[in-house]
Every structure is written in C-alpha cells, then in structure tokens.
Design a protein around this motif. Structure first.
Motif, PDB file in Angstrom:
ATOM      1  N   TYR A  82      18.469  42.003  28.273  1.00 54.53           N
ATOM      2  CA  TYR A  82      19.890  42.141  27.899  1.00 54.53           C
ATOM      3  C   TYR A  82      20.337  40.894  27.144  1.00 54.53           C
ATOM      4  CZ  TYR A  82      21.155  39.250  32.003  1.00 54.53           C
ATOM      5  OH  TYR A  82      21.268  38.235  32.928  1.00 54.53           O
ATOM      6  N   LEU A  83      21.348  41.101  26.314  1.00 50.59           N
ATOM      7  CA  LEU A  83      21.852  40.012  25.456  1.00 50.59           C
ATOM      8  C   LEU A  83      22.928  39.206  26.164  1.00 50.59           C
ATOM      9  CD1 LEU A  83      21.957  38.770  22.524  1.00 50.59           C
ATOM     10  CD2 LEU A  83      23.882  40.326  22.113  1.00 50.59           C
ATOM     11  N   HIS A  84      22.830  37.891  26.026  1.00 46.58           N
ATOM     12  CA  HIS A  84      23.913  37.013  26.506  1.00 46.58           C
ATOM     13  C   HIS A  84      24.067  35.880  25.498  1.00 46.58           C
ATOM     14  CE1 HIS A  84      21.075  33.872  27.976  1.00 46.58           C
ATOM     15  NE2 HIS A  84      20.295  34.905  28.198  1.00 46.58           N
TER      16      HIS A  84
ATOM     17  N   SER B 136      16.760  31.259  24.890  1.00 39.10           N
ATOM     18  CA  SER B 136      16.889  32.573  24.259  1.00 39.10           C
ATOM     19  C   SER B 136      18.185  33.248  24.706  1.00 39.10           C
ATOM     20  CB  SER B 136      15.697  33.438  24.695  1.00 39.10           C
ATOM     21  OG  SER B 136      15.922  34.789  24.320  1.00 39.10           O
ATOM     22  N   ALA B 137      18.716  34.124  23.833  1.00 39.78           N
ATOM     23  CA  ALA B 137      19.921  34.883  24.201  1.00 39.78           C
ATOM     24  C   ALA B 137      19.550  36.138  24.988  1.00 39.78           C
ATOM     25  CB  ALA B 137      20.699  35.254  22.947  1.00 39.78           C
ATOM     26  N   TRP B 138      18.282  36.281  25.318  1.00 40.82           N
ATOM     27  CA  TRP B 138      17.823  37.490  26.011  1.00 40.82           C
ATOM     28  C   TRP B 138      17.321  37.162  27.404  1.00 40.82           C
ATOM     29  CZ3 TRP B 138      18.973  41.983  23.740  1.00 40.82           C
ATOM     30  CH2 TRP B 138      19.214  41.986  22.352  1.00 40.82           C
ATOM     31  N   GLN B 139      17.692  37.976  28.352  1.00 37.40           N
ATOM     32  CA  GLN B 139      17.239  37.790  29.738  1.00 37.40           C
ATOM     33  C   GLN B 139      16.579  39.085  30.213  1.00 37.40           C
ATOM     34  OE1 GLN B 139      17.504  35.007  31.588  1.00 37.40           O
ATOM     35  NE2 GLN B 139      16.716  35.902  33.496  1.00 37.40           N
TER      36      GLN B 139
ATOM     37  N   TRP C 279      26.534  50.220  28.406  1.00 35.86           N
ATOM     38  CA  TRP C 279      27.725  49.355  28.323  1.00 35.86           C
ATOM     39  C   TRP C 279      27.356  47.920  27.963  1.00 35.86           C
ATOM     40  CZ3 TRP C 279      32.889  50.026  31.168  1.00 35.86           C
ATOM     41  CH2 TRP C 279      33.330  51.350  31.020  1.00 35.86           C
ATOM     42  N   TYR C 280      26.114  47.581  28.077  1.00 32.07           N
ATOM     43  CA  TYR C 280      25.654  46.228  27.709  1.00 32.07           C
ATOM     44  C   TYR C 280      24.583  46.380  26.633  1.00 32.07           C
ATOM     45  CZ  TYR C 280      28.486  44.702  31.597  1.00 32.07           C
ATOM     46  OH  TYR C 280      29.564  44.449  32.417  1.00 32.07           O
TER      47      TYR C 280
END
Ligand code: BGC
Length: 581
Positions: free
Chosen positions: A171-173, A159-162, A136-137
């Motif tokens: 995961y992307l944010h 970064s957009a990644w955690q 879902w993510y």
C-alpha cells in the motif's frame, strides 16, 4: 471623523478571509487543562480572551481528532470523533461558541489525503482483496522480484510502499507507513470525505485547512518518478532526504484533483465555509493558481515561500512577486506565514544565533502588510526562538528518522509559556509531552503583558491598527527595486495608497525614497507622503527626499497619488484621478 492613523478604503470586501489574520494553534502544546501534560480543547477555551486581545480574526486548530498520534494527530483514525486526549465534542462546540462570541472564526485541519492505519476503513481494506473497502486505499502488486511497484519515496524516509502480507500487496504512504494514502480515484472515498467535511460544517466551523491537498490523487498507472535534474535537489525538502532527488510527477499533483476540489467547494459554499489548501511543491505557484482560480475551487492556498531558510529582501520580494504573477490573473488568493508546526521558528531560521526582538516586530509589520491572508503560529507573538530538544526528548518520527542531520519538528512544538514562575511555564501542572524550553520562560505571557515594549504588546497594537487598514487586506501590491536589506512596496486600491518600507538588517540604512518611488510613479513630491502612526513600528526618519531606517526600522506612510502618473501599475484609474483618500 477619520482617525489619522487609518486609511479607509471604499467598498471593503465582505469576504472576511481575504487579508484576515489567522492564528494557528497546535493544541498539544497550547494549554493543558486537565494535568496530563498535553494541551487540550478546554485549554484553548480558557485562553480565548487572550486570543481576542491579540486581535486575530480566526484560529486554525491543528488536528484534535481521534488518532493513535503517530504523527501527532496528522494520522486520523476517526474523522468525526474528538480524541479523548483533547476533550469531547461538547468541548469543541463550546470552543466554537466561545470563539464566535468574541468575533473569532474557527478553522479546523482536515487530513484527508491519508488516514491512520488504525482507521476502521484501513483495517477493513487490508484484510483481503475483495472486502467492501478493498479499493479505498492504493494497493499494488509487487514487481516480479518482490520489490515495491515503483520508485516512489515517502517524505518521512524510505520507500512509499509498505507490504501487507494478508493481501500480498503493497500500500502507498506518502508520509509514515502508519499513514496509508486514501484512493481518491474511488468515488465512494470522495463522497465519504465530503460527508465528513459537512459533518463539521454542521458543528459551526467557519473553514478548513486541507492538509497536503496536492497529494489527494496519484497516477493510476503508477509510473516511476524521474530523477531530479543532475545536481538539483528540491529545496522544499531537506537535502539529506532522498525524496529531494526525484521529480514528483506521478505521486502527487494529478489533474483529477481539480474536479474533486470543485466538489469540495460546492460543499463548503453550501455552508458558507472557507477552504485553505496546503500545497507543498517545488514549483507550487502554478498549482496554487489552479487550485484557487475563480470561485469554484479552494478559497486560498497556503504558501511555503517564506518558510524557507533563505532570507533576504530579494527572496521575499521574489516569492511574493512570482506568486502574485501566477494567482492574480486567475483571481486566486494566498496565505503567507513565517512559521508553523513543521519548520524551525522564524527568529532562529532568519535571525540566526542572535535573534532580536526588534526583528520579531519588524517581521510582523512586513508579513502583515503583504498581499494575502496571514497565518501566525502560536508563540510568534512572543518572539519565541526555536527550542533546543535533546535526542532523548525527541518525539517527531521525522526527526528520529533523520537524526542527527535533521532534528525534526519538535523545536517549534514545545509548550507555550504562559507564566514565567509557574511550574512548566504555566502550560500544565504535569510534566509536558515535550519539555518547556528554559529560554522561553523569560518571554512568557505574564511578563510580556506587563512590559510596554514587549513583542506581545507590539502584536496587539499592530494587529489592532492593521484591522483598520482595508488597503492592507485587499489592495494590490507593487514592489520597488532597492538594495539589500530593504524591502519596499506600495499597497493600493482605488484612490488609497500606503507605502511600506522595512529595514530587514541590523545596521542603519539610507533609502533614496523619492528617487525610488519615481521609478514607478512620476510627479510625486515629498509632500505627497505622510507617515502613519499607531502601528507601533519605529526607527524611520524622513530627511527631505530620503528615508533613514534604524536597525529593523519600518515606515508606513500614506501616499497621495492624485498628482502622480504611473506606467506600470495596472489599477491606475483611482491613482491618477483627482479624488484623494
Ligand atoms: C502537515 C504535517 C504532517 C504531514 C502529514 C503536513 O503537511 O503539516 O505536520 O506531518 O502533512 O500529514
């Protein structure tokens, strides 16, 4: 008998949202009813008469859903629950009923591109790679050296990644790490979100603002974004933010979104609800056109074109003309605004150090006569300036990340001043979540309601007048070339035309009116022009063929085009015909 201040237009559209006046409420800062220093839904209910007197067609309420408030409600942990800070579902239902009883529509904010990391879906998804919500993510393996899967950046910094150690994946944010992006490539995610939207339709809402709706999909192959062209940084993102140094080809704006928007529209149509999409991009016009083309995607796209720090008549004209050129051929529609909860208030942004009340009035006259729907942000009707917020009081994580070069968005989010002498400006009985700006107290509602020439009284007058001008809601727009700082255009439809001229500057100017009009309409005489009254804007004097505009002066005039001819105006049948308004 026709009112002499009014230009009627035959065949007025029954699509209420076209050319409507939408008032944005940031609920944390509007009115606190329970003394916890945070605004709430009962606070809005208590002020519905104020909104009705202002003359708005709809309210857009920023998120009031359950949220850990890392991004002050734009991080939702349950799409169907009202956060207790703001009240209850019963309060919301009462709000909708109260608004409807006053003829005001209700638009709510749907933040479906991402959830909060506290949402049950994410809590489940992050556990391991094979749970029911595992996809879902947007999860991705690290590169062999352990670094994030690609170069995508978060708008809020870094970064957009955690990293998630349980899954040993990133995961992307696109925004905060507490705002994981939903995976719209997953059918079950789309269906769930559509169901959640319908849930609110059943509670009587008239429309939705879809937050960051061009971020729904990402590139399945997770390709790196290319760098921005040498020396070019994106003007829609602040230069101190490295996000501005990439071309965002792959982290947003993916073509699959159009199919999702069509599903969304079908759901909205089922309930007669309206969709307004927030589309943030450097080159937003083509996206806005494709997202609102025809009648099976969104109804309207929210434009960032006038939320800029750039301010000139040429800038405004260019923004509107470019967007019109994109959306008109496909039947799209836009929504203009000068302020919102993400940018410094317009009077400080465009008015600089010494904003002027006359400018506040003129800007509404201008905004209210552009082609499109208009969104006002709470406090704009008081002529509020950007509040100074000390570092210790800053709440916005975006501001904290980029301090001191950028102070974040709190300066436009401070509490609304209701009453100049009451504690905390009558916003709350307790210390508010952001301080009440001392500079806003003399502009409080109680003072402005009593002062005949206040910005508030002008807003009430202008919006009442505008409501009687259908040509301003749906008419075409034609711009004229005039020297700075003057903005001049005609709104027209069938046999009705209205001339709108504004002096955006603080010096008196003279406009060669008839000569300028003749560049588009030949055969016009000064007698074809009749100034309109009742709108409240002042400072315009016609002197034979010329117009003299005082500082921040504006003119609205009926234009009789029955004898004129035009080469460049597309809708000419009514304009060149013999019938007059
Ligand atoms: C909203 C912002 C929010 C962001 C992330 C936006 O475009 O307007 O206030 O921080 O989306 O949800």
């Amino acid at each position: 008998m026709r009112d002499s201040t009014t230009l009627p237009m035959p065949g007025e559209s029954d699509e209420w949202w076209r050319g409507a006046v939408v008032y944005q409420i940031y609920p944390r800062s509007f009115k606190d009813s329970n003394g916890d220093g945070i605004g709430d839904l009962p606070g809005i209910i208590a002020q519905l008469d104020y909104l009705a007197a202002l003359g708005v067609d709809a309210i857009w309420i920023s998120p009031f859903f359950q949220s850990p408030m890392k991004d002050f409600g734009y991080d939702v942990s349950d799409y169907r629950a009202v956060d207790p800070l703001f009240g209850t579902l019963a309060d919301f239902e009462q709000l909708v009923a109260g608004a409807h009883a006053r003829g005001i529509k209700v638009i709510i904010d749907q933040v479906i591109s991402h959830t909060s990391d506290q949402h049950a879906w994410f809590q489940e998804s992050r556990q391991n790679r094979d749970n029911p919500k595992a996809s879902w993510y947007i999860w991705a393996d690290p590169r062999p050296d352990g670094s994030p899967p690609n170069n995508w950046l978060s708008i809020f910094g870094g970064s957009a990644w955690q990293w998630e150690s349980r899954r040993r994946q990133y995961y992307l944010h696109n925004f905060l790490s507490a705002q994981p992006d939903l995976n719209f490539h997953e059918e079950a995610v789309q269906q769930q979100l559509l169901d959640d939207v319908e849930y609110w339709c059943h509670r009587g809402v008239d429309g939705f603002r879809f937050d960051a709706c061009n971020f729904h999909f990402h590139d399945r192959e997770l390709r790196d974004n290319p760098p921005a062209a040498a020396g070019v940084t994106l003007s829609s993102v602040r230069a101190e933010n490295p996000y501005s140094m990439q071309q965002h080809c792959f982290d947003k704006n993916q073509p699959e979104n159009l199919l999702f928007l069509e599903r969304l529209r079908a759901a909205l149509d089922h309930h007669g609800a309206v969709g307004l999409g927030e589309i943030g991009d450097e080159d937003a016009a083509p996206l806005m056109a494709s997202y609102t083309a025809g009648s099976d995607r969104l109804h309207m796209a929210y434009s960032f074109g006038l939320l800029t720090s750039t301010f000139s008549a040429a800038h405004i004209r260019l923004q509107v003309q470019q967007l019109e050129a994109s959306i008109n051929p496909v039947g799209g529609w836009t929504c203009w605004s000068l302020s919102n909860h993400d940018v410094p208030r317009v009077l400080s942004r465009w008015g600089g150090m010494a904003p002027d009340r006359r400018q506040a009035k003129l800007l509404l006259g201008m905004l209210g006569s552009l082609r499109g729907t208009l969104c006002l942000f709470q406090g704009e009707e008081l002529g509020l300036t950007e509040a100074e917020v000390a570092f210790d009081d800053i709440q916005d994580p975006y501001g904290i990340a980029f301090w001191p070069e950028y102070k974040g968005r709190d300066g436009c989010r401070t509490p609304f001043p209701w009453s100049s002498n009451a504690a905390h400006g009558g916003f709350s009985t307790a210390k508010p979540w952001l301080p009440m700006a001392a500079a806003h107290l003399p502009e409080a509602v109680d003072i402005q309601e009593k002062a005949g020439n206040s910005v508030l009284r002008f807003y009430q007058c202008f919006l009442a007048w505008r409501a009687r001008q259908p040509v301003l809601k749906t008419g075409e727009i034609v711009f004229f070339e005039v020297p700075e700082p003057v903005l001049m255009y005609v709104r027209h439809a069938k046999n009705v035309a209205m001339l709108c001229v504004f002096n955006l500057g603080a010096e008196t100017v003279r406009v060669q009116l008839m000569a300028t009009l003749s560049t588009t309409f030949s055969g016009l005489a000064a007698s074809d022009l009749a100034p309109l009254a009742g709108h409240g804007l002042t400072g315009a004097t016609l002197e034979q063929d010329n117009l003299v505009l005082a500082p921040y002066g504006g003119l609205f005039a009926r234009l009789d085009l029955s004898e004129a001819s035009s080469q460049s105006v597309p809708v000419t049948s009514g304009l060149t015909s013999g019938d007059s308004p």
